[in-house]
Enzyme design. Structure first.
Site, PDB file in Angstrom:
ATOM      1  N   ARG A   1      23.511  36.150   0.101  1.00 58.42           N
ATOM      2  CA  ARG A   1      23.463  37.596   0.348  1.00 58.42           C
ATOM      3  C   ARG A   1      24.596  38.138   1.210  1.00 58.42           C
ATOM      4  O   ARG A   1      24.815  39.338   1.261  1.00 58.42           O
ATOM      5  CB  ARG A   1      22.123  37.962   0.991  1.00 58.42           C
ATOM      6  CG  ARG A   1      20.983  37.919  -0.001  1.00 58.42           C
ATOM      7  CD  ARG A   1      19.659  37.897   0.703  1.00 58.42           C
ATOM      8  NE  ARG A   1      19.578  36.695   1.516  1.00 58.42           N
ATOM      9  CZ  ARG A   1      18.520  36.363   2.248  1.00 58.42           C
ATOM     10  NH1 ARG A   1      17.482  37.147   2.282  1.00 58.42           N
ATOM     11  NH2 ARG A   1      18.517  35.242   2.949  1.00 58.42           N
TER      12      ARG A   1
ATOM     13  N   ASP B   1      17.477  26.549  -6.261  1.00 56.72           N
ATOM     14  CA  ASP B   1      16.720  26.534  -5.004  1.00 56.72           C
ATOM     15  C   ASP B   1      15.941  25.237  -4.878  1.00 56.72           C
ATOM     16  O   ASP B   1      15.544  24.631  -5.867  1.00 56.72           O
ATOM     17  CB  ASP B   1      15.784  27.735  -4.866  1.00 56.72           C
ATOM     18  CG  ASP B   1      15.316  27.873  -3.419  1.00 56.72           C
ATOM     19  OD1 ASP B   1      16.059  28.435  -2.612  1.00 56.72           O
ATOM     20  OD2 ASP B   1      14.232  27.356  -3.092  1.00 56.72           O
TER      21      ASP B   1
ATOM     22  N   TYR C   1       6.691  21.838   2.194  1.00 53.84           N
ATOM     23  CA  TYR C   1       6.538  23.160   1.558  1.00 53.84           C
ATOM     24  C   TYR C   1       5.275  23.206   0.712  1.00 53.84           C
ATOM     25  O   TYR C   1       4.541  24.196   0.691  1.00 53.84           O
ATOM     26  CB  TYR C   1       7.744  23.482   0.657  1.00 53.84           C
ATOM     27  CG  TYR C   1       8.841  24.222   1.389  1.00 53.84           C
ATOM     28  CD1 TYR C   1       8.635  25.515   1.862  1.00 53.84           C
ATOM     29  CD2 TYR C   1      10.079  23.636   1.598  1.00 53.84           C
ATOM     30  CE1 TYR C   1       9.644  26.194   2.525  1.00 53.84           C
ATOM     31  CE2 TYR C   1      11.089  24.310   2.264  1.00 53.84           C
ATOM     32  CZ  TYR C   1      10.864  25.585   2.727  1.00 53.84           C
ATOM     33  OH  TYR C   1      11.855  26.261   3.388  1.00 53.84           O
TER      34      TYR C   1
HETATM   35  O1  CP3 Z   1      25.491  28.408  -2.313  1.00 53.86           O
HETATM   36  C1  CP3 Z   1      24.352  28.025  -1.995  1.00 53.86           C
HETATM   37  O2  CP3 Z   1      24.175  27.124  -1.157  1.00 53.86           O
HETATM   38  C2  CP3 Z   1      23.170  28.727  -2.616  1.00 53.86           C
HETATM   39  C3  CP3 Z   1      22.246  27.868  -3.387  1.00 53.86           C
HETATM   40  C4  CP3 Z   1      20.995  27.540  -2.599  1.00 53.86           C
HETATM   41  C5  CP3 Z   1      19.866  28.402  -2.455  1.00 53.86           C
HETATM   42  N1  CP3 Z   1      18.903  27.691  -1.805  1.00 53.86           N
HETATM   43  C6  CP3 Z   1      19.724  29.787  -2.978  1.00 53.86           C
HETATM   44  C7  CP3 Z   1      18.917  30.725  -2.180  1.00 53.86           C
HETATM   45  C8  CP3 Z   1      20.702  26.338  -1.958  1.00 53.86           C
HETATM   46  C9  CP3 Z   1      21.593  25.113  -1.770  1.00 53.86           C
HETATM   47  C10 CP3 Z   1      19.365  26.453  -1.469  1.00 53.86           C
HETATM   48  C11 CP3 Z   1      18.670  25.339  -0.797  1.00 53.86           C
HETATM   49  C12 CP3 Z   1      17.451  25.622  -0.043  1.00 53.86           C
HETATM   50  N2  CP3 Z   1      16.431  26.475  -0.362  1.00 53.86           N
HETATM   51  C13 CP3 Z   1      17.080  24.950   1.147  1.00 53.86           C
HETATM   52  C14 CP3 Z   1      17.892  23.832   1.792  1.00 53.86           C
HETATM   53  C15 CP3 Z   1      18.985  24.373   2.604  1.00 53.86           C
HETATM   54  C16 CP3 Z   1      18.543  24.838   3.950  1.00 53.86           C
HETATM   55  O3  CP3 Z   1      18.734  26.037   4.208  1.00 53.86           O
HETATM   56  O4  CP3 Z   1      18.068  24.014   4.741  1.00 53.86           O
HETATM   57  C17 CP3 Z   1      15.851  25.454   1.563  1.00 53.86           C
HETATM   58  C18 CP3 Z   1      15.101  25.054   2.800  1.00 53.86           C
HETATM   59  C19 CP3 Z   1      15.445  26.420   0.609  1.00 53.86           C
HETATM   60  C20 CP3 Z   1      14.192  27.224   0.571  1.00 53.86           C
HETATM   61  C21 CP3 Z   1      14.493  28.656   0.714  1.00 53.86           C
HETATM   62  N3  CP3 Z   1      15.049  29.439  -0.279  1.00 53.86           N
HETATM   63  C22 CP3 Z   1      14.264  29.475   1.837  1.00 53.86           C
HETATM   64  C23 CP3 Z   1      13.702  29.005   3.150  1.00 53.86           C
HETATM   65  C24 CP3 Z   1      14.667  30.767   1.478  1.00 53.86           C
HETATM   66  C25 CP3 Z   1      14.487  32.022   2.283  1.00 53.86           C
HETATM   67  C26 CP3 Z   1      15.394  32.072   3.438  1.00 53.86           C
HETATM   68  C27 CP3 Z   1      16.494  33.044   3.173  1.00 53.86           C
HETATM   69  O5  CP3 Z   1      17.658  32.696   3.390  1.00 53.86           O
HETATM   70  O6  CP3 Z   1      16.146  34.163   2.769  1.00 53.86           O
HETATM   71  C28 CP3 Z   1      15.187  30.723   0.169  1.00 53.86           C
HETATM   72  C29 CP3 Z   1      15.778  31.844  -0.589  1.00 53.86           C
HETATM   73  C30 CP3 Z   1      17.178  31.658  -1.120  1.00 53.86           C
HETATM   74  N4  CP3 Z   1      17.609  30.564  -1.811  1.00 53.86           N
HETATM   75  C31 CP3 Z   1      18.254  32.590  -1.032  1.00 53.86           C
HETATM   76  C32 CP3 Z   1      19.339  32.007  -1.706  1.00 53.86           C
HETATM   77  C33 CP3 Z   1      20.709  32.615  -1.923  1.00 53.86           C
HETATM   78  C34 CP3 Z   1      18.227  33.957  -0.367  1.00 53.86           C
HETATM   79  C35 CP3 Z   1      17.247  34.880  -0.959  1.00 53.86           C
HETATM   80  C36 CP3 Z   1      17.645  35.781  -2.084  1.00 53.86           C
HETATM   81  O7  CP3 Z   1      18.776  35.783  -2.647  1.00 53.86           O
HETATM   82  O8  CP3 Z   1      16.758  36.563  -2.415  1.00 53.86           O
END
Ligand code: CP3
Length: 368
Positions: A39, A84, A160
């Protein structure tokens, strides 16, 4: 094959990245960022206006576009596939959604032995849209960029599934682990079956490296990590390595766990910013490569501060073979893109000086 042979004169991003993961000599540390597509980037927000997060993940054309745009805009050495962590929950039989502001929510969390026994381990094929996106990214970049596939680690995914979302104290997870240990082990075994098949699809599609995210491993003490998590994680790491790619194993708040995490045999251990890179690497006897570990919030600092932190990390790595420059965790929303780009430039201009120093002091690993 990317990453084999002598130090090429003009190294591609893909070769630089894979070679560093294998602790082979490179001209400078490769650089990429955890959560580099997200984002904070206007191009991603534009795609998100029209599609949900899960929709982007499930449409290979969109997932590939988002992955490619971020990697090109930052001019990094590796692209992590847009997906994700939670995606494997669906074919295992659990519905989830991303609730704005709250992160992921699992609708019927796994709280009983019966619920564990209902989890399906035979439908990883349903995740093939991720491999399809990787194929597109690989076709686009060729060897110009390393391509990173990923999955969650068994413990982090189990937490989770059991908590139903993020957690502060992991009460339900640890209750299951301590109180229903046999069922806990069956659950992690099922996860490994699914994750292994999922990683195989990604490797077959062109992933050069697999990163395993154990984001919440830091909630465990060393003894519990070793008893309940290390053996099953080691199995996953070895299974992926047997597919012919290096593995990056990453967690947060892991200072005391690092030597145990190293025992998984992962090629690269991800470090968060709470540890000093050199001390952390030493604590693992330099027996693996390391990735990290700039505090993601440093990206909000004035450029001279940012540069001093980048220099400090390069100095601590001291040109040793096996350093992948990255953050200690993911880029957060609101991060100025130009500061992320500035870090890439700094690693590119300062990195070679440190790499040369390391080569002089004979720090390249003698095996690969
Ligand atoms: O370039 C990249 O790294 C993006 C690809 C990616 C996403 N999630 C997309 C995403 C990757 C590598 C992940 C991994 C992920 N997802 C992890 C491991 C990495 C870490 O942060 O420890 C975890 C724990 C998740 C679970 C997850 N997904 C959470 C906790 C959240 C919400 C937190 C937040 O940042 O809002 C997500 C949502 C998410 N996954 C987003 C993105 C770009 C943001 C939300 C959106 O676009 O609506």
């Amino acid at each position: 094959m990317i990453g084999s042979g002598e130090l090429p004169l003009a190294m591609t991003g893909g070769a630089r990245f894979v070679r560093a993961c294998l602790r082979r000599a490179v001209d400078r540390p490769p650089v990429w960022f955890l959560r580099q597509a997200g984002r904070y980037m206007a191009e991603y927000r534009e795609v998100r206006k029209h599609h949900s997060l899960v929709e982007i993940c499930k449409r290979p054309d969109l997932a590939a576009e988002v992955t490619i745009t971020a990697a090109e805009k930052l001019d990094v050495d590796a692209a992590i596939i847009f997906a994700d962590l939670l995606l494997p929950l669906e074919p295992m039989g659990l519905d989830f959604e991303f609730v704005a502001g709250d992160g992921p929510v699992v609708h019927s969390p796994v709280r009983t032995v019966e619920a564990i026994d209902r989890l399906r381990a035979d439908r990883a094929g349903a995740l093939d849209y991720v491999a399809a996106a990787i194929e597109k990214v690989a076709a686009h970049f060729g060897e110009r960029m390393g391509i990173i596939g990923f999955c969650g680690a068994p413990y982090t995914l189990a937490s989770y599934m059991i908590e139903g979302g993020g957690s502060r104290n992991y009460v339900h997870t640890k209750q299951m682990m301590y109180g229903e240990t046999a069922a806990w082990r069956r659950m992690l075994d099922k996860l490994v079956v699914v994750l292994e098949a999922y990683c195989r699809q990604q490797v077959d599609a062109g992933a050069d490296v697999i990163q395993i995210f154990d984001s919440w491993a830091g909630s465990l003490g060393v003894a519990d990590y070793r008893e309940y998590v290390l053996p099953v994680t080691t199995r996953l790491v070895r299974a992926v390595q047997a597919m012919g790619v290096p593995v990056i194993y990453f967690g947060v708040d892991t200072a005391s766990l690092l030597p145990s995490m190293r025992e998984t045999g992962a090629d690269v251990i991800g470090l968060d910013w709470r540890v000093e890179l050199d001390a952390a690497w030493r604590s693992m006897e330099y027996g693996c490569a390391v990735q990290g570990n700039l505090d993601p919030i440093t990206l909000f600092a004035p450029e001279p501060v940012l540069e001093s932190r980048v220099r400090a990390i390069l100095a601590q790595a001291d040109g040793r073979a096996g350093h992948v420059f990255n953050l200690g965790h993911g880029i957060v929303p609101g991060t100025p893109v130009e500061n992320v780009q500035a870090v890439v430039r700094m690693v590119k201009t300062l990195g070679p000086q440190f790499a040369a120093r390391g080569a002089q002091s004979g720090m390249e690993a003698t095996h690969g």
